[in-house]
Design a protein around this motif. Sequence first.
Motif, PDB file in Angstrom:
ATOM      1  N   ARG A 239       0.913  -1.085   0.072  1.00 48.95           N
ATOM      2  CA  ARG A 239      -0.193   0.119  -0.033  1.00 48.95           C
ATOM      3  C   ARG A 239       0.953   1.272   0.046  1.00 48.95           C
ATOM      4  O   ARG A 239       0.233   2.198  -0.564  1.00 48.95           O
ATOM      5  N   HIS A 240       2.023   1.106   0.613  1.00 50.44           N
ATOM      6  CA  HIS A 240       2.731   2.374   0.795  1.00 50.44           C
ATOM      7  C   HIS A 240       4.075   2.368  -0.071  1.00 50.44           C
ATOM      8  O   HIS A 240       4.487   3.360  -0.753  1.00 50.44           O
ATOM      9  N   CYS A 241       5.123   1.374   0.281  1.00 50.73           N
ATOM     10  CA  CYS A 241       6.178   1.429  -0.121  1.00 50.73           C
ATOM     11  C   CYS A 241       6.083   1.150  -1.938  1.00 50.73           C
ATOM     12  O   CYS A 241       6.966   1.769  -2.727  1.00 50.73           O
ATOM     13  N   LEU A 242       5.349   0.220  -2.285  1.00 49.71           N
ATOM     14  CA  LEU A 242       5.277   0.191  -3.730  1.00 49.71           C
ATOM     15  C   LEU A 242       4.584   1.350  -4.629  1.00 49.71           C
ATOM     16  O   LEU A 242       5.124   1.749  -5.430  1.00 49.71           O
ATOM     17  N   ARG A 243       3.691   1.971  -3.911  1.00 40.30           N
ATOM     18  CA  ARG A 243       3.080   3.324  -4.539  1.00 40.30           C
ATOM     19  C   ARG A 243       4.239   4.356  -4.538  1.00 40.30           C
ATOM     20  O   ARG A 243       4.259   5.026  -5.579  1.00 40.30           O
ATOM     21  N   ASN A 244       4.991   4.462  -3.421  1.00 39.96           N
ATOM     22  CA  ASN A 244       6.180   5.480  -3.553  1.00 39.96           C
ATOM     23  C   ASN A 244       7.366   4.999  -4.589  1.00 39.96           C
ATOM     24  O   ASN A 244       8.023   6.019  -5.006  1.00 39.96           O
ATOM     25  N   THR A 245       7.224   3.990  -4.851  1.00 36.50           N
ATOM     26  CA  THR A 245       8.417   3.400  -5.638  1.00 36.50           C
ATOM     27  C   THR A 245       7.853   3.587  -7.399  1.00 36.50           C
ATOM     28  O   THR A 245       8.840   3.548  -8.198  1.00 36.50           O
ATOM     29  N   ILE A 246       6.665   3.492  -7.667  1.00 36.26           N
ATOM     30  CA  ILE A 246       6.160   3.702  -8.962  1.00 36.26           C
ATOM     31  C   ILE A 246       6.874   4.831  -9.685  1.00 36.26           C
ATOM     32  O   ILE A 246       7.030   4.600 -10.962  1.00 36.26           O
TER      33      ILE A 246
END
Length: 253
Positions: A239-246
Amino acid sequence: MKYREQFFYIGKKIVVFLCSLLVLSVLVFTISRLTPTDPLQSYYGERVEKMSVEEKEATREKLGLNDPVPTQYFRWVQNALQGDFGVSYKYRQPVTQVIRGRIGNTVILGGIGFVITFAGALLLGLLCAAKENSVFDRVMCKVGTLSSCIPEFWLSLLLILVFSMQLKWLPSSGAYSVGKQADFSERVCHLILPMTVVVLSHLWYYAYMIRNKILDEVREEYVLLARAKGLKRKTVLFRHCLRNTIPSYLGIM
């Protein structure tokens, strides 16, 4: 002010791209002209050996090969800006015609390879990050590093040797068999080997990059705060790490 900065940023990127293209064209053109291979040999093949000295000289003059290299380059640039890229000495056809006959298959191979590579890299990088330091992660790191170090030409020859020459399962070249251009299954069979080389040669490089970027996010303070509130590691990861990595992921693409 924001739009002005974006305008200058895009403008700078375009200028860098054009300068890179100019330098690359100069290098490739100059090196191709300074190689010991005689262009007439590429153009006429064995027939050049039967040509007299006068015929060779007249042919070089006709092709513009007697002019200095800078003169040849500027003439080529002038014609290229008008859509004329000259004649291919190897295929004895206009370069635009050579490109036109191959651009379709190139786009298919490159486009599908691009999608599979980056979709697979995102999935693999995410799994490795979720299972950091596990057996799966350690094995994938070692196998991926090994596969990314294998030269593409060697991997291609190895696959041809095994699957085309020994097992005779897949074709070794071409985009389709003669007369089967419209056969979908035939095209898929011809795509398997080159697609495998394209994906295996690039998959782990981007997967490892994505894995590390996600793990950098995992070590940020907001993740510790979320974990302290009772959120599970996988929930924070997706929810958080992947979204900021996009954004970084899109930049890599």
